[in-house]
Design a protein around this motif. Structure first.
Motif, PDB file in Angstrom:
ATOM      1  N   VAL A 234       0.830  -1.210   0.000  1.00 52.99           N
ATOM      2  CA  VAL A 234       0.000   0.000   0.000  1.00 52.99           C
ATOM      3  C   VAL A 234       0.860   1.254   0.000  1.00 52.99           C
ATOM      4  CG1 VAL A 234      -1.903  -1.157   1.166  1.00 52.99           C
ATOM      5  CG2 VAL A 234      -0.166   0.001   2.528  1.00 52.99           C
ATOM      6  N   LYS A 235       0.243   2.349  -0.431  1.00 48.44           N
ATOM      7  CA  LYS A 235       0.895   3.649  -0.443  1.00 48.44           C
ATOM      8  C   LYS A 235       0.373   4.488   0.720  1.00 48.44           C
ATOM      9  CE  LYS A 235       1.277   3.739  -5.516  1.00 48.44           C
ATOM     10  NZ  LYS A 235       0.893   4.482  -6.751  1.00 48.44           N
ATOM     11  N   ARG A 236       1.130   5.498   1.083  1.00 48.48           N
ATOM     12  CA  ARG A 236       0.678   6.452   2.102  1.00 48.48           C
ATOM     13  C   ARG A 236      -0.636   7.082   1.635  1.00 48.48           C
ATOM     14  NH1 ARG A 236       4.006  10.656   5.570  1.00 48.48           N
ATOM     15  NH2 ARG A 236       2.559  12.396   5.769  1.00 48.48           N
ATOM     16  N   GLY A 237      -1.624   7.085   2.498  1.00 44.84           N
ATOM     17  CA  GLY A 237      -2.910   7.682   2.173  1.00 44.84           C
ATOM     18  C   GLY A 237      -3.884   6.748   1.492  1.00 44.84           C
ATOM     19  N   GLN A 238      -3.463   5.512   1.210  1.00 43.71           N
ATOM     20  CA  GLN A 238      -4.359   4.570   0.532  1.00 43.71           C
ATOM     21  C   GLN A 238      -5.455   4.111   1.492  1.00 43.71           C
ATOM     22  OE1 GLN A 238      -2.375   1.518  -1.742  1.00 43.71           O
ATOM     23  NE2 GLN A 238      -4.093   0.097  -1.588  1.00 43.71           N
ATOM     24  N   THR A 239      -6.671   3.956   0.968  1.00 43.28           N
ATOM     25  CA  THR A 239      -7.800   3.518   1.785  1.00 43.28           C
ATOM     26  C   THR A 239      -7.664   2.041   2.148  1.00 43.28           C
ATOM     27  OG1 THR A 239      -9.302   5.151   0.836  1.00 43.28           O
ATOM     28  CG2 THR A 239     -10.300   3.216   1.858  1.00 43.28           C
ATOM     29  N   LEU A 240      -7.821   1.760   3.432  1.00 48.06           N
ATOM     30  CA  LEU A 240      -7.705   0.395   3.954  1.00 48.06           C
ATOM     31  C   LEU A 240      -9.068  -0.219   4.246  1.00 48.06           C
ATOM     32  CD1 LEU A 240      -4.898   1.155   6.569  1.00 48.06           C
ATOM     33  CD2 LEU A 240      -4.593   0.352   4.217  1.00 48.06           C
ATOM     34  N   GLY A 241     -10.060   0.624   4.483  1.00 49.55           N
ATOM     35  CA  GLY A 241     -11.398   0.185   4.828  1.00 49.55           C
ATOM     36  C   GLY A 241     -12.189   1.393   5.264  1.00 49.55           C
ATOM     37  N   VAL A 242     -13.316   1.163   5.937  1.00 48.05           N
ATOM     38  CA  VAL A 242     -14.123   2.286   6.402  1.00 48.05           C
ATOM     39  C   VAL A 242     -14.403   2.155   7.896  1.00 48.05           C
ATOM     40  CG1 VAL A 242     -15.201   2.630   4.159  1.00 48.05           C
ATOM     41  CG2 VAL A 242     -16.310   1.137   5.836  1.00 48.05           C
TER      42      VAL A 242
END
Length: 310
Positions: A234-242
């Motif tokens: 993953v990249k910095r700021g990437q969405t992981l979930g809600v």
């Protein structure tokens, strides 16, 4: 003889007994339990504490202090760009954390009186998590401050380090921070890294653990759904979930935890500018002032922070 000079002399004698040396000058820093110290003013290649050597971040050494690290002096090291070792020490100060009673509603009583199946599941998951918490020795994939775990980050519940007692029976040390972020809001990675574990766990609900290299691991709990899986890069700021309330959570919120070199540290310390961290370049008074400014307000009597496993 000043108090600081006397302290330095004592430290030198202690190090001499152990067969080591300590750098002269201001190679001393004061930091609280659960905090992070740094060594500014000297370009670093590697750092050392707890008998472990690891890479500097942006040519600066950072020293994570576990929430239960013993009070007193602990030796630290810095290797400069030429490979020369410099020694100093961090003085760990006791941090007072609140004790918070929490009464779970009947719908969540299963998180207090576990069935045999739930207990076996929780123990299995705990063993899985333990394998990833120490992090890897890979080069750091992060810079400081870390990115925000949500686009809008309200003031936290100030609950890092709280000892929670559930229904007068079960005690749990909360080693993360809770933020009152709206349900359904995206949860974002604070830095680039590899998802070393993404799963639905009994206590923490939908949880994600990311290895950022250099021994740093971030974790995000209680999400309603996940957008990544174990093994994803993953990249910095990437969405992981809600944001959600899965697991042992009485309401929707964003929970984030950090382990650095396996040490449980207050996430807010790395979400703010590094200059706010106490450094060996500070006077003791300056370091103490930074610690006081960084201290969280403890929950007021009668207040109940958001409930989750940390």
């Amino acid at each position: 003889m000043s108090k600081l000079f006397a302290t330095l002399i004592s430290a030198i004698l202690l190090c001499a007994i152990s067969g080591t040396t300590i750098a002269a000058g201001n190679s001393v820093v004061t930091a609280p339990q659960g905090g992070v110290a740094r060594w500014a003013g000297m370009a670093a290649k590697d750092c050392g504490i707890y008998g472990k050597r690891y890479a500097a971040v942006g040519s600066v050494c950072y020293y994570p202090i576990d929430i239960q690290t013993s009070v007193g002096s602990h030796e630290i090291a810095l290797w400069d760009q030429q490979g020369k070792q410099h020694l100093g020490y961090v003085t760990v100060e006791k941090q007072d954390f609140p004790e918070v009673p929490i009464e779970l509603p009947p719908s969540l009583i299963g998180f207090i009186d576990l069935s045999a199946a739930d207990l076996a599941r929780a123990q299995k998951e705990t063993a899985e998590v333990a394998k990833v918490l120490r992090g890897s020795d890979h080069a750091p994939q992060f810079s400081l401050p870390l990115g925000k775990p949500a686009s809008s980050l309200p003031k936290s519940a100030n609950d890092f380090g709280s000892m929670r007692t559930f229904n007068g029976k079960v005690k749990s040390l909360h080693s993360g921070l809770d933020f009152p972020v709206n349900e359904g809001s995206p949860v974002k990675a604070v830095a680039a890294g590899t998802v070393v574990l993404a799963a639905d766990h009994f206590f923490t609900g939908n949880a994600v653990y990311i290895d950022h290299g250099d021994g740093l691991v971030s974790m995000y709990f209680h999400m309603n759904s996940l957008a990544v899986k174990t093994g994803d890069v993953v990249k910095r700021g990437q969405t992981l979930g809600v944001v959600g309330r899965s697991g042992r959570g009485t309401g929707p919120h964003l929970h984030i935890g950090l382990r650095w070199l396996g040490k449980r540290i207050d996430p807010e310390r790395l979400l703010e500018a590094p200059a706010k961290l106490p450094s060996v370049s500070d006077s003791k008074a300056a370091a103490e002032q930074k610690i006081r400014k960084a201290d969280h307000e403890v929950p007021k009597e009668g207040e109940t922070p958001l409930n989750d496993e940390g």
